[in-house]
Design an enzyme around this catalytic site. Structure first.
Site, PDB file in Angstrom:
ATOM      1  CG  HIS A  35      -1.989   0.779   1.212  1.00 61.78           C
ATOM      2  ND1 HIS A  35      -1.894   2.870   1.347  1.00 61.78           N
ATOM      3  CD2 HIS A  35      -3.506   0.513   0.898  1.00 61.78           C
ATOM      4  CE1 HIS A  35      -2.523   2.513   0.550  1.00 61.78           C
ATOM      5  NE2 HIS A  35      -3.979   1.562   0.934  1.00 61.78           N
ATOM      6  N   GLY A  61       4.698  22.078  10.612  1.00 60.55           N
ATOM      7  CA  GLY A  61       5.893  21.657  10.817  1.00 60.55           C
ATOM      8  C   GLY A  61       7.109  21.497   9.806  1.00 60.55           C
TER       9      GLY A  61
END
Lengths: 303, 303
Positions: free
Chosen positions: B81, B163
């Protein structure tokens, strides 16, 4: 996790302080929730909807009944609705996958407690009835309080399941179990109320129609719209979509268009799940597949 | 009362102790409920379903992300995935009448907190995206962690919303908002998987079909049954019944019968309410008319 509803009816629809006191008593049981209160001064009657796990709901129902027997004197009560007691009927209703048998046992337990602690005669009705002629409320309430008062001490057919065969001011209580009742209307585009009345006659159980369906035809505020007004007493046996399709077919046969469905009050998630299964052809679909239902189970299970 | 769901995906589907630790962290936030955990060792991925009021769900999501960033080193992670982080995607989903805007604000708030407290780059996606090319996850995740690791410091197109523009072992997190996803299959009575594939092509958004519908055609275990397998990404815009009726019409046009609908996982009450409104012609019907939904609001509101 089991989930039940209790919909007690009280013979008080006029004095707000008395209604508040009864509702507060129900609300004081931890873990049960009073979802709704509906009162009618003409009927002189109040209906509470309490829901939650069985233990808390039983406790809430008992507390409300106790308060009602303290505050209501049926000798002073006159209303248009038939009644036999201050706390008149106390039905327990299964929600979700809860079996009816659990509600029958709740009715027996709460019925016995009401009789023992409040010294009031208790009759078991609906699915909890022990006698066939006490299944239906109209049979049980025939002659009402006045008939009971005159005959309970002497007529063995009036002997209660629990408690004394004599009446105090709070009189008697019918405690029972039944399926959720769905109050459901369908409006039709016609000025002729005769069409609504004829369709009501065609679909109601009492004249040979659908099981558990009560129906009447009414005019509405709009002169070009009439209404078939229904109570679905057993939506698992006669689902919403069966009623809708049948009314639509009856209307079609009279060349009248169905306008809309209307819900009065609430319905259990199962009723929509059943409709979804029918129209969308879900082979399997459970109420627990609904996120809100699953979350509710967790929310209540955590208490 | 507002109600939301969060469905965070973590890049860990093999080590039970790590998955347990992340789930426990989510479950430690009072008032939020972990409804479901789904893990796949081949995908090397775990999905939690958390639900409840916004504040508790935001806290649960943050705690789970914090634990995942402590325990997962993406340099060690290989799965089929696509992924960009230890806590890979964190979508907030409105339930009931909760507005999408509330989930957008939750995503911003939790995204900022993740960035500040965990020193991790955070990308906003879905309805919370600030850039059009970050709305869709496949666009955001193109090249995956390896592409980000090589370029985040130098390519301004990879600058996070919150961030630092540098990666630690936990890498980055995509935080967003979206509608509930309904995983929905319809089975058809034919041996010809070409029919399922053709119908999937006709209805999916990417080839000009229904908005928010992903669809593929598959064989099933029964050689005489094929399946149209779908994700409904926006069931308020393209409801369940619209998809069902469209697939049924496409099947009819190919002289193939629809066998059944199947739900994979859960669906919100609103999806069944919408189907009820359509088929039963309810003019008005709200999820709050469902007893379980109303009870849930009370149960959670009481905390």
């Amino acid at each position: 996790m089991q989930l039940v509803e209790c919909v007690p009816n009280f013979s008080e629809g006029q004095r707000p302080e008395v209604m508040d006191a009864i509702q507060s008593a129900a609300g004081s049981a931890r873990g049960a929730t009073v979802l709704d209160r509906h009162a009618d001064a003409i009927h002189h009657r109040m209906v509470l909807t309490i829901a939650g796990p069985p233990g808390p709901v039983a406790e809430a129902a008992f507390r409300a009944v106790r308060r009602a027997t303290e505050l209501i004197d049926l000798n002073m009560h006159r209303g248009v609705h038939p009644r036999i007691g201050a706390a008149d009927v106390v039905p327990f209703v299964p929600l979700g996958a809860t079996p009816m048998q659990l509600c029958v046992e709740l009715a027996q337990r709460v019925g016995r407690r009401i009789a023992v602690e409040l010294d009031v005669p208790v009759y078991l009705y609906g699915e909890a009835a022990l006698h066939p002629n006490r299944r239906r409320l109209p049979d049980l309430r025939r002659g009402e309080y006045e008939h009971l008062a005159a005959n309970i001490a002497t007529d063995p057919r009036l002997a209660p399941e629990f408690g004394p065969a004599r009446l105090g001011p709070a009189c008697a209580v019918a405690v029972g179990a039944r399926q959720p009742l769905i109050a459901y209307n369908i409006t039709l585009r016609t000025a002729d109320v005769g069409v609504a009345k004829a369709i009501a006659r065609a679909i109601r159980e009492s004249s040979g129609g659908l099981p558990g369906v009560q129906a009447r035809g009414f005019l509405t505020a709009d002169p070009n719209v009439v209404q078939v007004s229904m109570n679905l007493l057993d939506f698992r046996r006669t689902p919403l979509h069966v009623v809708f399709e049948r009314v639509a077919a009856e209307a079609r046969a009279r060349s009248v268009d169905v306008l809309a469905s209307e819900l009065v009050g609430m319905l259990p998630a199962h009723a929509l799940v059943d409709a979804g299964k029918h129209y969308l052809r879900f082979g399997q679909l459970e109420a627990s597949a609904v996120i809100e239902t699953r979350l509710l189970e967790h929310a209540l299970g955590a208490e």
